[in-house]
Design an enzyme around this catalytic site. Structure first.
Site, PDB file in Angstrom:
ATOM      1  N   LYS A 167      -4.423 -20.202  -2.100  1.00  0.00           N
ATOM      2  CA  LYS A 167      -4.496 -22.095  -2.721  1.00  0.00           C
ATOM      3  C   LYS A 167      -4.147 -21.726  -4.183  1.00  0.00           C
ATOM      4  CE  LYS A 167      -8.166 -21.917   0.900  1.00  0.00           C
ATOM      5  NZ  LYS A 167     -10.131 -22.915   0.665  1.00  0.00           N
ATOM      6  N   ARG A 195      -3.824   4.029   5.397  1.00  0.00           N
ATOM      7  CA  ARG A 195      -4.369   4.874   5.275  1.00  0.00           C
ATOM      8  C   ARG A 195      -5.258   4.322   4.029  1.00  0.00           C
ATOM      9  NH1 ARG A 195      -0.445   6.260   7.429  1.00  0.00           N
ATOM     10  NH2 ARG A 195       0.489   4.909   6.748  1.00  0.00           N
ATOM     11  N   THR A 196      -5.208   4.147   2.504  1.00  0.00           N
ATOM     12  CA  THR A 196      -5.074   3.627   1.627  1.00  0.00           C
ATOM     13  C   THR A 196      -6.735   2.702   2.324  1.00  0.00           C
ATOM     14  OG1 THR A 196      -3.754   4.237   0.418  1.00  0.00           O
ATOM     15  CG2 THR A 196      -5.336   3.165  -0.362  1.00  0.00           C
ATOM     16  N   HIS A 207      -1.600   4.660  -9.067  1.00  0.00           N
ATOM     17  CA  HIS A 207      -2.547   5.402  -7.773  1.00  0.00           C
ATOM     18  C   HIS A 207      -4.043   5.902  -7.672  1.00  0.00           C
ATOM     19  CE1 HIS A 207      -3.511   4.617  -3.528  1.00  0.00           C
ATOM     20  NE2 HIS A 207      -2.829   4.866  -3.162  1.00  0.00           N
ATOM     21  N   ARG A 258      -6.205  -3.711  -4.101  1.00  0.00           N
ATOM     22  CA  ARG A 258      -5.084  -2.817  -4.455  1.00  0.00           C
ATOM     23  C   ARG A 258      -4.093  -4.218  -4.582  1.00  0.00           C
ATOM     24  NH1 ARG A 258      -1.465   0.307  -0.396  1.00  0.00           N
ATOM     25  NH2 ARG A 258      -2.259   2.017  -1.482  1.00  0.00           N
TER      26      ARG A 258
END
Length: 376
Positions: A82, A53-54, A131, A103
């Site tokens: 890496k 969703r986000t 959030h 995120r």
């Protein structure tokens, strides 16, 4: 907007929130008028954790505004695999893009990103910490469906310890009048100390902690359900023991007020029975739709703020707007939160703020964990 970045809900004043919500409603009413707002602009979506969703709502928001997208949906698709530092990734990506949505599983990571980015950074979730765009979504949903952000009894149920949406919502709603929280969770998943101490107690917000949803649901204006988050647990047995603590079903809904609304940041697992979807009070899919529109409004506002910064002549104004982590180094301490970004990014300087002189308590300026030197 005065702020260049959105890292936590308190970065926005109530006035700025109102501007975003007004713009979101304008976009909902006349989407075609905004279809070229971000023509020629690029949004970088850096998702070090899985998201549906986000990530999709950010990407849909930018494309509906006429902009373009670049980024990755898992760290294995980036140079992080890496060993590239977060600082170097952000420096590089901010050269290629106009705005970044990130995120990351580590708490405080968005703060670090804002320190090294040349462009606005939007925190799309940093571990179990904040959030803020979900909070904007939640506030727009409440304002749209209940008519006001004041005078509500809000029940929050489920994982309050690791639920970043929960902590951000409590922080944001603490600024509105006559708000009471009913915090429903197992004892093991109660809200973190810094939320209780720095938000609820500090602002004299009325709240109570309960363990059974059926004993309090009839008093609620809003019920905010959350899932028990497997990805935040170090011990799988502990997760399995707690994962089915709360299930909202039609029987419990019979006890609730006729105008109560049920919200959920999604995804759900089994904490809301599918039969509840047919109830007119189920608002979680409408909530997800509001999420795209509020992110459209936020992107427009932040990019307009950048234009203001670029046009500014006074370097002191620019420096103030781009202000990095506040330098409140109290003493040589180390954050004891294993989820803090400082546990991975070793080049970061530990920064603490004294929050309680009598107790000798300090708060990490990245993840907000409160520690006492005697316990370190």
């Amino acid at each position: 907007m005065k702020s260049k970045h959105l890292i936590n809900p308190m970065d926005l004043s109530i006035g700025e929130l109102d501007e975003i919500f007004t713009l979101a409603h304008q976009i909902i009413a006349n989407p075609n008028e905004f279809s070229n707002c971000c023509n020629g602009k690029i949004l970088a979506t850096l998702f070090y954790e899985p998201s549906t969703r986000t990530r999709f709502s950010f990407e849909a928001a930018m494309m509906r505004l006429g902009g373009k997208i670049l980024g990755f949906s898992e760290p294995n698709s980036s140079s992080a695999v890496k060993g590239e530092t977060l600082a170097d990734t952000i420096k590089m990506v901010s050269i290629y893009s106009d705005i970044i949505a990130m995120r990351h599983p580590k708490e405080g990571s968005a703060k670090v990103a804002s320190m090294y980015s040349q462009v606005p950074v939007i925190n799309a979730g940093d571990g179990g910490h904040h959030h803020p765009t979900q909070t904007l979504t939640d506030l727009l949903t409440i304002k749209s469906l209940k008519g006001t952000l004041h005078n509500h009894v809000i029940g929050i149920c489920g994982d309050l310890k690791y639920g970043r949406t929960v902590q951000s919502l409590i922080t944001a709603m603490s600024r509105y009048e006559n708000i009471k929280f009913v915090l429903i969770s197992p004892k093991e998943l109660r809200i973190p100390q810094y939320i209780r101490q720095e938000v609820l107690d500090k602002n004299n917000i009325e709240y109570c902690e309960e363990e059974k949803i059926e004993e309090v649901i009839e008093s609620l204006d809003i019920l905010y359900m959350t899932r028990i988050q497997k990805e935040r647990f170090f011990n799988e047995n502990e997760y399995l023991r707690l994962k089915d603590s709360y299930i909202l079903d039609a029987h419990k809904m019979e006890i609730a007020k006729k105008d109560m609304i049920v919200m959920h940041p999604l995804p759900r697992v089994n904490e809301i029975d599918i039969e509840v979807d047919k109830d007119v009070r189920a608002a979680y899919f409408k909530q997800a739709e509001f999420g795209m529109y509020v992110r459209m409004a936020l992107i427009v506002k932040l990019l307009r703020g950048v234009e203001y910064i670029n046009e500014a002549k006074d370097e002191q104004i620019i420096k103030k707007i781009k202000s990095p982590l506040p330098q409140k180094i109290s003493r040589i301490l180390k954050c004891n939160n294993p989820r803090c970004i400082t546990s991975d990014e070793k080049y970061l300087e530990d920064v603490f703020e004294l929050v309680d002189e009598d107790k000798g308590s300090y708060k990490c300026q990245y993840c907000d964990t409160i520690i006492n030197p005697r316990e370190v």
